[in-house]
Scaffold this active site. Structure first.
Site, mmCIF file in Angstrom:
data_model
loop_
_atom_site.group_PDB
_atom_site.id
_atom_site.type_symbol
_atom_site.label_atom_id
_atom_site.label_comp_id
_atom_site.label_asym_id
_atom_site.label_seq_id
_atom_site.Cartn_x
_atom_site.Cartn_y
_atom_site.Cartn_z
ATOM 1 N N ASN A 39 0.945 -1.085 0.090
ATOM 2 C CA ASN A 39 0.089 -0.182 0.051
ATOM 3 C C ASN A 39 0.883 1.244 0.033
ATOM 4 O O ASN A 39 1.325 1.708 1.008
ATOM 5 C CB ASN A 39 -0.925 0.049 1.407
ATOM 6 C CG ASN A 39 -1.922 1.108 1.262
ATOM 7 O OD1 ASN A 39 -1.773 2.119 0.443
ATOM 8 N ND2 ASN A 39 -2.475 1.240 2.420
ATOM 9 N N ARG A 42 -2.332 -2.196 -3.158
ATOM 10 C CA ARG A 42 -3.830 -1.387 -3.012
ATOM 11 C C ARG A 42 -3.694 -0.137 -4.029
ATOM 12 O O ARG A 42 -2.771 0.612 -4.123
ATOM 13 C CB ARG A 42 -3.816 -0.884 -1.649
ATOM 14 C CG ARG A 42 -4.984 0.050 -1.311
ATOM 15 C CD ARG A 42 -5.192 0.683 0.075
ATOM 16 N NE ARG A 42 -6.280 1.365 0.170
ATOM 17 C CZ ARG A 42 -6.406 2.459 0.920
ATOM 18 N NH1 ARG A 42 -5.246 3.027 1.246
ATOM 19 N NH2 ARG A 42 -7.464 2.850 0.975
ATOM 20 N N HIS A 69 -13.183 2.469 0.536
ATOM 21 C CA HIS A 69 -12.935 1.685 1.409
ATOM 22 C C HIS A 69 -13.693 0.130 1.077
ATOM 23 O O HIS A 69 -14.026 -0.610 2.009
ATOM 24 C CB HIS A 69 -13.910 1.830 2.816
ATOM 25 C CG HIS A 69 -13.225 3.051 3.591
ATOM 26 N ND1 HIS A 69 -13.984 3.931 4.281
ATOM 27 C CD2 HIS A 69 -12.006 3.242 4.091
ATOM 28 C CE1 HIS A 69 -13.009 4.639 5.091
ATOM 29 N NE2 HIS A 69 -11.786 4.130 4.706
ATOM 30 N N ARG A 75 -11.749 15.000 8.033
ATOM 31 C CA ARG A 75 -12.537 15.320 6.818
ATOM 32 C C ARG A 75 -13.939 15.741 7.582
ATOM 33 O O ARG A 75 -14.558 14.940 8.309
ATOM 34 C CB ARG A 75 -12.613 14.257 5.790
ATOM 35 C CG ARG A 75 -11.498 14.115 5.077
ATOM 36 C CD ARG A 75 -11.400 12.637 4.307
ATOM 37 N NE ARG A 75 -10.511 11.924 4.939
ATOM 38 C CZ ARG A 75 -10.470 10.482 4.522
ATOM 39 N NH1 ARG A 75 -11.244 10.213 3.736
ATOM 40 N NH2 ARG A 75 -9.521 9.860 5.243
ATOM 41 N N GLU A 86 -7.992 -5.223 5.289
ATOM 42 C CA GLU A 86 -7.878 -4.838 3.721
ATOM 43 C C GLU A 86 -6.692 -5.611 3.270
ATOM 44 O O GLU A 86 -6.888 -6.085 2.143
ATOM 45 C CB GLU A 86 -7.703 -3.418 3.805
ATOM 46 C CG GLU A 86 -9.071 -2.766 4.179
ATOM 47 C CD GLU A 86 -9.064 -1.087 4.491
ATOM 48 O OE1 GLU A 86 -8.637 -0.816 5.723
ATOM 49 O OE2 GLU A 86 -9.186 -0.294 3.471
#
Ligand code: AMP
Length: 402
Positions: free
Chosen positions: A7, A95, A184, A245, A388
Site C-alpha cells: 500500500n 492497493r 473502503h 474530513r 484490507e
C-alpha cells in the site's frame, strides 16, 4: 506460495507478506516519512511459535525505490525475514485507491492498465500517483512476480445509476467522470463476507449495513451481497464525519467561502480534508481523547460526538429504507471494533427499527468477530475486525491459480 501486499502512499509504503492459500501473515511493516530528513521503518515478524517481534530503524531513505529495496532486504534477512530470494514472492497485490468506472474487479498490471491508472489520477491526485509509483518500483524489483492491482472503488461498482449520479448536467458525468464512486471497498467487502460466513447466510442473499469507522469513515448498504449505496462520493470527503474530513456539507459553504471569505480552492480543499471533522470541532482527531473529554463533561466534545453519532444514525435509517430487509449491522475499523461507547450511542433509540443491542455483549472484552444484539433484535449487530491487506491477498490469489 507467498503474496506480498503493498500500500504505497505519497511518503509511505505499508507491506504485509502472506502465506497463501492458508492466509497466515508472516511479516508486516511500513516505511514512513520517505524522502524526509529521517525515514522510519517499522518491521514485524510473526514467528511460528505465535510470538511477534518488532524492530524499528531510522535512516535516510530518499524515495520509493530505495524504500522497497530496504523492505526486500528485511524480507531476505535470515533472522527477520522469511524468503530466500525475491523470486519466492509469487505475486504482489497492490492497493490502488481509484479505479474509476474502468475497473470493477482486480486486474493483472500490464502497460495498458498502467496507462489507464495514469489517466485516472485526476480523480485521486493524492493517492493514485503514489499507488502507481509502488507498482513501478515493485515491477522493477520483483521481476518474476505477477503484479495485481486491487481497487478501493471496485466493490461499489454495483451501485445503481440513481445512487451514484449527481443531480448536475449529464455532460459532467459523460465528459469528466463526475459521479460517486465510493471507497473502503476492500474493507466493506471483507467484513460483508466474514459476517455472512459467521451467520451461515448465503452471501448472494445477504443484506447488511457495513459501518467502517476509522480515521476515515464510510457506511455501505449491501443488498444480496453487493454494494448498492455508500456514503463517500467522487472522493473520500463525503458522508460521515471523520477524523479530519467534514463529510457531507451544504455545497453552498464552498461557494460562500470562496466568494465572501476570499478563500482559494486550495485553502478550502485543505480545510475540508485536513482541518475539519472531529479535529475541526474539537482540535483533536483521535476519538479516544474526545471520549475522555466527553466523560469530563466538556461541551465541545459532547457536541462533536453527538454530531458524529447523529450522522451515522441518519445513514442507517436511509440505508434501511434503501435495502428493505436488513440482516446485519456491521461495525468495523479502529473505532467500530474498539469503541463500545460509540457502538452503544449509534444503536441508542433505534429499537423501533428492530436494532437492539445488549450492553454486556457490547462491552465484552472479546477479540475477533462477535455479535452484540439482544435476542429481541430483528437485526444482528456484529463487530467484525477488518483486514484490507488480507482481502487484497485473497483477491490476488486467483490470478496465480489461473
Ligand atoms: P483506523 O483508521 O481503522 O486505524 O482507526 C484509527 C482510529 O481509531 C484512531 O484515530 C482512533 O481515533 C480510533 N480508535 C482506536 N481505538 C479506539 C477506542 N478504543 N475508542 C475510540 N476510538 C478508537
Amino acid at each position: 506460495m507467498k503474496i506480498l501486499v503493498l500500500n504505497a502512499g505519497s511518503s509511505s509504503i505499508k507491506y504485509q507478506l502472506f502465506e497463501m492459500p492458508g492466509q497466515s501473515v508472516l511479516l508486516s511493516g511500513a516505511v514512513e516519512k520517505i524522502g524526509e530528513e529521517k525515514s522510519l521503518i517499522q518491521h514485524k515478524i510473526f514467528r511460528k511459535d505465535g510470538s511477534v517481534e518488532t524492530q524499528q530503524i531510522q535512516d535516510v531513505i530518499p524515495d520509493h525505490l530505495a524504500s522497497l529495496r530496504r523492505i526486500v532486504n528485511l524480507l531476505l534477512d535470515p533472522e527477520w525475514g522469511s524468503i530466500k530470494s525475491a523470486d519466492d514472492i509469487t505475486a504482489v497485490g497492490h492497493r490502488v485507491v481509484h479505479g474509476g468506472e474502468k475497473f470493477s474487479r482486480p486486474v493483472i498490471v500490464t502497460d495498458a492498465v498502467m496507462d489507464e491508472l495514469r489517466k485516472l489520477s485526476f480523480l485521486a491526485p493524492l493517492h493514485n500517483p503514489a499507488n502507481i509509483k509502488g507498482i513501478e518500483v515493485a515491477s522493477e524489483i520483483f521481476t518474476h512476480s505477477i503484479q495485481v492491482a486491487v481497487f478501493d472503488t471496485a466493490f461499489h461498482q454495483t451501485m445503481p445509476d440513481y445512487a451514484y449520479r449527481f443531480a448536475i448536467p449529464e455532460r459532467f458525468y459523460r465528459d469528466n467522470g463526475l459521479r460517486a464512486y465510493g471507497f473502503h471497498g476492500t474493507s466493506h467487502q471483507f467484513v460483508t463476507k466474514e459476517a455472512a460466513r459467521y451467520l451461515s447466510a448465503d452471501l448472494d442473499q445477504f443484506n447488511a449495513i457495513s459501518i467502517h469507522l476509522g480515521n476515515g469513515c464510510s457506511i455501505t448498504a449491501i443488498k444480496d451481497g453487493v454494494s448498492v449505496d455508500t456514503s463517500m462520493g467522487l472522493t473520500p470527503l463525503g458522508g460521515l464525519i471523520m477524523g479530519t474530513r467534514s463529510g457531507d456539507i451544504d455545497p453552498s459553504l464552498i461557494i460562500f467561502m470562496a466568494k465572501h471569505l476570499d478563500m482559494s480552492i486550495d485553502q478550502i480543499d485543505q480545510l475540508l480534508n485536513k482541518e475539519s471533522g472531529l479535529k475541526g470541532l474539537t482540535g483533536d482527531n483521535d476519538l479516544r481523547n474526545i471520549i475522555q473529554r466527553y466523560d469530563e463533561g466538556e461541551s465541545g466534545a459532547r457536541l462533536a460526538i453527538s454530531m458524529y453519532v447523529y450522522r451515522i444514525r441518519q445513514y442507517i435509517g436511509a440505508y434501511m429504507a434503501t435495502i428493505g430487509r436488513v440482516d446485519a449491522l456491521i461495525f468495523t475499523a479502529g473505532v467500530g471494533e474498539n469503541s463500545a461507547f460509540i457502538r452503544e450511542k449509534v444503536c441508542e433509540g433505534l429499537e423501533s427499527l428492530g436494532i437492539i443491542q445488549t450492553k454486556e455483549l457490547n462491552e465484552g472484552n472479546h477479540s475477533g468477530i462477535r455479535n452484540i444484539e439482544s435476542p429481541e433484535s430483528n437485526v444482528k449487530i456484529l463487530v467484525v475486525p477488518t483486514n484490507e491487506e488480507l482481502e487484497i491477498a485473497i483477491q490476488t490469489l486467483p490470478f496465480i491459480e489461473a
